[in-house]
Design an enzyme around this catalytic site. Structure first.
Site, short mmCIF file in Angstrom:
data_model
loop_
_atom_site.label_atom_id
_atom_site.label_comp_id
_atom_site.label_asym_id
_atom_site.label_seq_id
_atom_site.Cartn_x
_atom_site.Cartn_y
_atom_site.Cartn_z
N CYS A 3 73.38 -22.31 -26.08
CA CYS A 3 74.18 -23.34 -26.74
C CYS A 3 73.28 -24.53 -27.06
CB CYS A 3 75.34 -23.78 -25.84
SG CYS A 3 76.19 -25.24 -26.42
N CYS A 6 74.20 -27.69 -25.19
CA CYS A 6 73.79 -27.65 -23.78
C CYS A 6 72.29 -27.93 -23.66
CB CYS A 6 74.14 -26.30 -23.16
SG CYS A 6 75.90 -26.09 -22.78
N HIS A 45 80.04 -27.40 -20.59
CA HIS A 45 80.28 -26.57 -21.77
C HIS A 45 81.76 -26.21 -21.88
CE1 HIS A 45 79.16 -23.91 -25.07
NE2 HIS A 45 80.12 -23.13 -24.61
N HIS A 99 82.95 -31.12 -29.59
CA HIS A 99 82.33 -32.41 -29.93
C HIS A 99 83.24 -33.18 -30.86
CE1 HIS A 99 80.93 -29.26 -32.70
NE2 HIS A 99 80.98 -30.20 -33.65
P1 AMP Z 1 80.63 -28.89 -36.44
O1 AMP Z 1 80.60 -28.33 -37.84
O2 AMP Z 1 81.85 -29.74 -36.20
O3 AMP Z 1 80.45 -27.82 -35.41
O4 AMP Z 1 79.44 -29.90 -36.36
C1 AMP Z 1 78.21 -29.60 -35.77
C2 AMP Z 1 77.32 -30.77 -36.06
O5 AMP Z 1 76.18 -30.67 -35.23
C3 AMP Z 1 76.83 -30.87 -37.50
O6 AMP Z 1 77.22 -32.11 -38.07
C4 AMP Z 1 75.31 -30.77 -37.36
O7 AMP Z 1 74.62 -31.59 -38.28
C5 AMP Z 1 75.10 -31.21 -35.92
N1 AMP Z 1 73.90 -30.72 -35.29
C6 AMP Z 1 73.46 -29.44 -35.21
N2 AMP Z 1 72.32 -29.36 -34.51
C7 AMP Z 1 72.03 -30.61 -34.12
C8 AMP Z 1 70.97 -31.19 -33.36
N3 AMP Z 1 69.96 -30.44 -32.84
N4 AMP Z 1 70.99 -32.53 -33.15
C9 AMP Z 1 71.97 -33.28 -33.64
N5 AMP Z 1 73.01 -32.80 -34.35
C10 AMP Z 1 73.03 -31.48 -34.60
#
Ligand code: AMP
Length: 113
Positions: A3, A6, A45, A99
């Site tokens: 994850c 995580c 998680h 999130h």
């Molecule tokens: P969701 O579509 O609601 O699952 O949003 C996931 C979010 O996580 C997206 O806005 C991505 O840009 C963000 N994201 C993915 N990987 C990372 C990372 N390593 N650091 C910060 N944000 C991330």
């Protein structure tokens, strides 16, 4: 468990942290869609909003207060902002660790896409 959030919690992947306590982490979204775009997550998680239980009630309430405080710190509280949770496939959830997106610094459109 594979994850990405995580791994961010465990500092195996770098992130720009804006808030951290024993239970909650907030960090900048790597692909911001607004001038302020912060993700607020529980350290434990939980896969999605569908997986919350009554035992998580206090944790979720704390996350809302973290969001409120970050909005104040980022000076978007008075102007207004949006809090988003994407749940499941049709909800657009890409990362399966619950999130909340805090989005601000521009006018938000409605209905959301
Ligand atoms: P969701 O579509 O609601 O699952 O949003 C996931 C979010 O996580 C997206 O806005 C991505 O840009 C963000 N994201 C993915 N990987 C990372 C990372 N390593 N650091 C910060 N944000 C991330």
């Amino acid at each position: 468990m594979d994850c990405i959030f995580c791994k961010i919690v465990n500092k195996e992947i770098p992130s720009t942290i804006v808030y951290e306590d024993e239970e909650i982490l907030a960090f900048e979204d790597v692909n911001p869609v607004a001038p302020v775009h912060i993700l607020v997550i529980p350290k434990k998680h939980i896969r999605s909003l569908n997986d919350l239980t009554a035992e998580d009630s206090e944790l979720v309430a704390k996350m809302m207060l973290v969001i409120q405080n970050i909005a104040k710190e980022k000076n978007i509280a008075d102007a207004g902002y949006r809090v988003v949770n994407n749940c499941g496939e049709l909800g657009g959830q890409a990362v399966h660790h619950i999130h909340f997106h805090l989005l601000g610094g521009r006018e938000m459109l409605w209905p959301a896409g």
